[in-house]
Every structure is written in C-alpha cells, then in structure tokens.
Design a protein around this motif. Structure first.
Motif, PDB file in Angstrom:
ATOM      1  N   ARG A   1      -8.608   8.514   3.835  1.00 24.95           N
ATOM      2  CA  ARG A   1      -9.324   7.687   2.866  1.00 24.95           C
ATOM      3  C   ARG A   1      -9.776   6.347   3.453  1.00 24.95           C
ATOM      4  O   ARG A   1     -10.309   5.502   2.732  1.00 24.95           O
ATOM      5  CB  ARG A   1      -8.428   7.438   1.642  1.00 24.95           C
ATOM      6  N   ASN A   2      -9.517   6.154   4.754  1.00 26.05           N
ATOM      7  CA  ASN A   2      -9.898   4.938   5.481  1.00 26.05           C
ATOM      8  C   ASN A   2      -9.182   3.676   4.953  1.00 26.05           C
ATOM      9  O   ASN A   2      -9.657   2.565   5.122  1.00 26.05           O
ATOM     10  CB  ASN A   2     -11.413   4.711   5.455  1.00 26.05           C
ATOM     11  N   HIS A   3      -8.025   3.858   4.333  1.00 24.87           N
ATOM     12  CA  HIS A   3      -7.186   2.721   3.964  1.00 24.87           C
ATOM     13  C   HIS A   3      -6.340   2.264   5.153  1.00 24.87           C
ATOM     14  O   HIS A   3      -5.847   1.141   5.191  1.00 24.87           O
ATOM     15  CB  HIS A   3      -6.294   3.069   2.774  1.00 24.87           C
ATOM     16  N   CYS A   4      -6.131   3.184   6.082  1.00 32.12           N
ATOM     17  CA  CYS A   4      -5.617   2.894   7.422  1.00 32.12           C
ATOM     18  C   CYS A   4      -6.550   3.593   8.395  1.00 32.12           C
ATOM     19  O   CYS A   4      -7.342   4.439   7.986  1.00 32.12           O
ATOM     20  CB  CYS A   4      -4.194   3.434   7.611  1.00 32.12           C
TER      21      CYS A   4
ATOM     22  N   PHE B   1      11.027   9.734   5.311  1.00 32.24           N
ATOM     23  CA  PHE B   1      10.251   9.540   6.541  1.00 32.24           C
ATOM     24  C   PHE B   1       9.085  10.525   6.601  1.00 32.24           C
ATOM     25  O   PHE B   1       7.939  10.141   6.881  1.00 32.24           O
ATOM     26  CB  PHE B   1      11.154   9.716   7.762  1.00 32.24           C
ATOM     27  N   HIS B   2       9.355  11.789   6.328  1.00 35.67           N
ATOM     28  CA  HIS B   2       8.278  12.785   6.391  1.00 35.67           C
ATOM     29  C   HIS B   2       7.282  12.588   5.248  1.00 35.67           C
ATOM     30  O   HIS B   2       6.076  12.844   5.417  1.00 35.67           O
ATOM     31  CB  HIS B   2       8.868  14.188   6.411  1.00 35.67           C
ATOM     32  N   GLN B   3       7.753  12.115   4.099  1.00 33.15           N
ATOM     33  CA  GLN B   3       6.837  11.737   3.022  1.00 33.15           C
ATOM     34  C   GLN B   3       5.912  10.616   3.496  1.00 33.15           C
ATOM     35  O   GLN B   3       4.700  10.642   3.240  1.00 33.15           O
ATOM     36  CB  GLN B   3       7.629  11.277   1.794  1.00 33.15           C
ATOM     37  N   ALA B   4       6.468   9.637   4.216  1.00 35.39           N
ATOM     38  CA  ALA B   4       5.666   8.518   4.733  1.00 35.39           C
ATOM     39  C   ALA B   4       4.608   9.010   5.713  1.00 35.39           C
ATOM     40  O   ALA B   4       3.462   8.545   5.696  1.00 35.39           O
ATOM     41  CB  ALA B   4       6.567   7.486   5.403  1.00 35.39           C
ATOM     42  N   ARG B   5       4.959   9.982   6.574  1.00 32.85           N
ATOM     43  CA  ARG B   5       3.988  10.543   7.511  1.00 32.85           C
ATOM     44  C   ARG B   5       2.832  11.209   6.750  1.00 32.85           C
ATOM     45  O   ARG B   5       1.665  11.053   7.135  1.00 32.85           O
ATOM     46  CB  ARG B   5       4.649  11.564   8.435  1.00 32.85           C
ATOM     47  N   ASN B   6       3.153  11.925   5.683  1.00 35.55           N
ATOM     48  CA  ASN B   6       2.100  12.561   4.882  1.00 35.55           C
ATOM     49  C   ASN B   6       1.208  11.517   4.214  1.00 35.55           C
ATOM     50  O   ASN B   6      -0.023  11.688   4.131  1.00 35.55           O
ATOM     51  CB  ASN B   6       2.732  13.468   3.811  1.00 35.55           C
ATOM     52  N   ILE B   7       1.829  10.423   3.747  1.00 31.36           N
ATOM     53  CA  ILE B   7       1.055   9.352   3.127  1.00 31.36           C
ATOM     54  C   ILE B   7       0.137   8.690   4.151  1.00 31.36           C
ATOM     55  O   ILE B   7      -1.047   8.421   3.865  1.00 31.36           O
ATOM     56  CB  ILE B   7       2.000   8.306   2.478  1.00 31.36           C
TER      57      ILE B   7
ATOM     58  N   LEU C   1       0.832  -1.205   0.000  1.00 29.38           N
ATOM     59  CA  LEU C   1       0.000   0.000   0.000  1.00 29.38           C
ATOM     60  C   LEU C   1       0.866   1.255   0.000  1.00 29.38           C
ATOM     61  O   LEU C   1       0.595   2.213  -0.743  1.00 29.38           O
ATOM     62  CB  LEU C   1      -0.921  -0.014   1.214  1.00 29.38           C
ATOM     63  N   LEU C   2       1.910   1.260   0.818  1.00 27.62           N
ATOM     64  CA  LEU C   2       2.810   2.416   0.862  1.00 27.62           C
ATOM     65  C   LEU C   2       3.529   2.603  -0.471  1.00 27.62           C
ATOM     66  O   LEU C   2       3.677   3.727  -0.963  1.00 27.62           O
ATOM     67  CB  LEU C   2       3.825   2.245   2.003  1.00 27.62           C
ATOM     68  N   GLN C   3       3.945   1.486  -1.047  1.00 28.79           N
ATOM     69  CA  GLN C   3       4.636   1.542  -2.342  1.00 28.79           C
ATOM     70  C   GLN C   3       3.702   2.060  -3.445  1.00 28.79           C
ATOM     71  O   GLN C   3       4.115   2.835  -4.318  1.00 28.79           O
ATOM     72  CB  GLN C   3       5.168   0.156  -2.685  1.00 28.79           C
ATOM     73  N   ALA C   4       2.441   1.657  -3.383  1.00 30.50           N
ATOM     74  CA  ALA C   4       1.457   2.115  -4.367  1.00 30.50           C
ATOM     75  C   ALA C   4       1.221   3.616  -4.257  1.00 30.50           C
ATOM     76  O   ALA C   4       0.748   4.248  -5.209  1.00 30.50           O
ATOM     77  CB  ALA C   4       0.143   1.365  -4.172  1.00 30.50           C
ATOM     78  N   ASN C   5       1.572   4.183  -3.102  1.00 27.75           N
ATOM     79  CA  ASN C   5       1.467   5.625  -2.898  1.00 27.75           C
ATOM     80  C   ASN C   5       2.830   6.313  -3.060  1.00 27.75           C
ATOM     81  O   ASN C   5       3.077   7.368  -2.477  1.00 27.75           O
ATOM     82  CB  ASN C   5       0.860   5.918  -1.531  1.00 27.75           C
ATOM     83  N   HIS C   6       3.694   5.650  -3.840  1.00 33.34           N
ATOM     84  CA  HIS C   6       4.958   6.242  -4.304  1.00 33.34           C
ATOM     85  C   HIS C   6       6.008   6.388  -3.207  1.00 33.34           C
ATOM     86  O   HIS C   6       6.873   7.273  -3.279  1.00 33.34           O
ATOM     87  CB  HIS C   6       4.718   7.590  -4.989  1.00 33.34           C
ATOM     88  N   LEU C   7       5.969   5.505  -2.214  1.00 39.19           N
ATOM     89  CA  LEU C   7       7.004   5.506  -1.188  1.00 39.19           C
ATOM     90  C   LEU C   7       8.095   4.512  -1.589  1.00 39.19           C
ATOM     91  O   LEU C   7       7.799   3.369  -1.950  1.00 39.19           O
ATOM     92  CB  LEU C   7       6.398   5.122   0.168  1.00 39.19           C
TER      93      LEU C   7
END
Length: 309
Positions: A163-166, A150-156, A112-118
C-alpha cells in the motif's frame, strides 16, 4: 534480575555491552562491548577494536564460555550499574515529548503498526536507540518477544509495502546492507533471500528492522565442543525456529540434527522443503548430538546459509 539477548548493560568504567545470551554463566552476563566512553564522548567500537581495547585496558571482561565453546565478553552482575531493557525503553519513548527525528519516526512507525492491529506490548527497541546513541541517520531496531506476533508483524509489513505506507529497500539500501554484512555470496543472491523475509523496510526514509526473541523450551544446559569447519548441502525439514535468536533449521542428515545461526544475516534464510548449502562450524554436545553453527563470530566470515535454486 533477568538478562536477555538484545538488552544492554553499562559498567562504571564507561563501557556499554550488548547482551548476547539469556541468563548468566557462572554469575556473569555474556555480552559483547559495543560502546566505550573515551576522550569525553561515547565511541562505537567494531569487533576487533572492542577486543583490542578490553585486552589492553580491562582484560577481566574477556571471557571464554565453556558452554558455547567460544570467546566473547562477560560482566559480573555486581559490576552492572545500568540495565537497558528494550520493552521498558520502547514504552517510555512512545510517551516521550521530543524533537528527536529518530524517536519521532519510531513513534509514527509504532502508531502505524498499532493501527494495523499489532500489539506493541510484545515489542521493544534495541540497538543505538536503546542506549540513547542514535544519530540523524540511525536505523530503528525493533525486537518482538512473541513468535506469533512477530509473524503477524511480517505480514503487516508486507501489506504496508503493497500500500506504499512503507517502502521496500532500494538497490542502494541493499548494497549498503550487503557490504556491511560481508555476505559470502553474490549481491543478487543476497537480495533474493532478503526480499522474502519482510523483516525490514523503509519508513519516512529511515530503515527499520524487526527481530524475534521468543522463549523456547530448554532441555537442560548443553555444552558444545567444536569439531571443525564443514560445508554440505542438505534439505530443511523444519523451519519453526528459523527467525529466532539463535535461528534453528532442522535438517535431513544422518548425523547432524540442525543448523543454528547466531548472525542476523541468515535468520529466516530458508523454508521447510528447500535445499540449502551451508558452511559453518560443526559442533557436538555432551550427549553426542551434532549441529552446524553459522555465526561463530560476529562477522561470520566464510560461514553462510544459501538456498539452492
């Protein structure tokens, strides 16, 4: 071989230590005992039990660090029989064909994180998963080795929650975390600080945490001496390293340069421009520079950083 905080090391005595500082001190890896092989099985040890067990059975692993002016554990490099490195283990687990529910959730979360460009090349897995000690209810502990990522991950994570994916932690989750952390202020205050960090959430009913371990420029080895316990109120003027390990908050004070935090409870706790109440150990280095340390021991009883609002 390089040792970093968040790694684990194993010795031939059946001891698993969490590495707590990068590099070595006098040829020894600074660490803290987390698991021991007792009675034919691995057992997780609380801080007091770990100290008592080593004192009784393996006192050579007890260590006083002159650099940090604190008591912890240390292992000679030649005594290490296995070195667990978070980045390598994560990549192995992402390729693993498994039925383990924790690893399956790890794989799905990373997907999921990778799909959001992480970029997962900057990530590792630590905690119980790193050493294969996870159980059905285990959390997922991710560590990031690049500050911008890391901060990109926090924004994701913030966007995924929207979006209720988490899901954000619920009241029961927060209460459990609060009780485990032995935080030195009220529950509602603890939740207010935590909710704005976006470094933890729920995925598939499993809690996951994200921590930062980025390299920083070091201006030579600094030796510290404790001066005593202090309380004060001050303003944070620089929060660039507020999520690091250790976290650092540069403060506006005529004599004290910064607050340095070694406990995850208060990482990312305050932002530049905010006033904080802080309690911790005042230290001075060999150049006369002073800092306050929060988390001088694992539980950090009586030590805290709290935003004044």
């Amino acid at each position: 071989m390089e040792y970093q905080a968040k790694d684990f090391i194993e010795t031939e005595q059946g001891l698993l230590f969490a590495v707590v500082a990068d590099g070595r001190e006098q040829g020894r890896v600074l660490c803290f005992l987390r698991y021991a092989y007792l009675g034919g099985q691995w057992q997780k040890l609380a801080t007091d039990n770990a100290n008592a067990y080593l004192s009784r059975a393996f006192p050579d692993f007890l260590h006083y660090s002159e650099v940090l002016d604190t008591h912890l554990h240390a292992v000679d490099e030649e005594q290490v029989v296995r070195h667990y490195q978070p980045r390598a283990v994560l990549q192995q687990m992402l390729q693993e064909d498994t039925t383990d529910p924790v690893i399956l959730d790890l794989q799905a979360l990373c997907g999921l994180l990778q799909a959001n460009h992480l970029n997962l090349e900057y990530f590792g897995v630590t905690g119980s998963l790193l050493v294969g000690m996870q159980n059905h209810g285990s959390d997922i502990d991710l560590v990031c080795y690049d500050r911008a990522t890391f901060h990109q991950a926090r924004n994701i994570i913030q966007a995924l929650i929207a979006r209720n994916h988490c899901q954000a932690l619920n009241d029961g989750d927060w209460l459990s975390a609060y009780q485990r952390r032995a935080c030195d202020f009220a529950l509602d205050d603890y939740i207010w600080h935590e909710q704005r960090k976006y470094n933890k959430a729920i995925f598939n009913q499993r809690k996951f945490d994200l921590s930062l371990l980025a390299s920083t420029a070091v201006d030579g080895e600094r030796y510290f001496q404790k001066l005593g316990f202090v309380h004060l109120q001050t303003e944070v003027i620089d929060d660039h390293y507020s999520f690091d390990y250790p976290a650092e908050f540069v403060i506006s004070h005529p004599e004290i340069d910064s607050v340095v935090c070694f406990t995850a409870t208060y990482v990312g706790q305050a932002k530049a421009g905010e006033r904080i109440a802080v309690a911790g150990q005042l230290e001075v280095d060999d150049q006369g520079r002073q800092r306050i340390v929060v988390g001088s021991n694992r539980e950090a009883i009586g030590e805290y950083i709290r935003v004044l609002r």
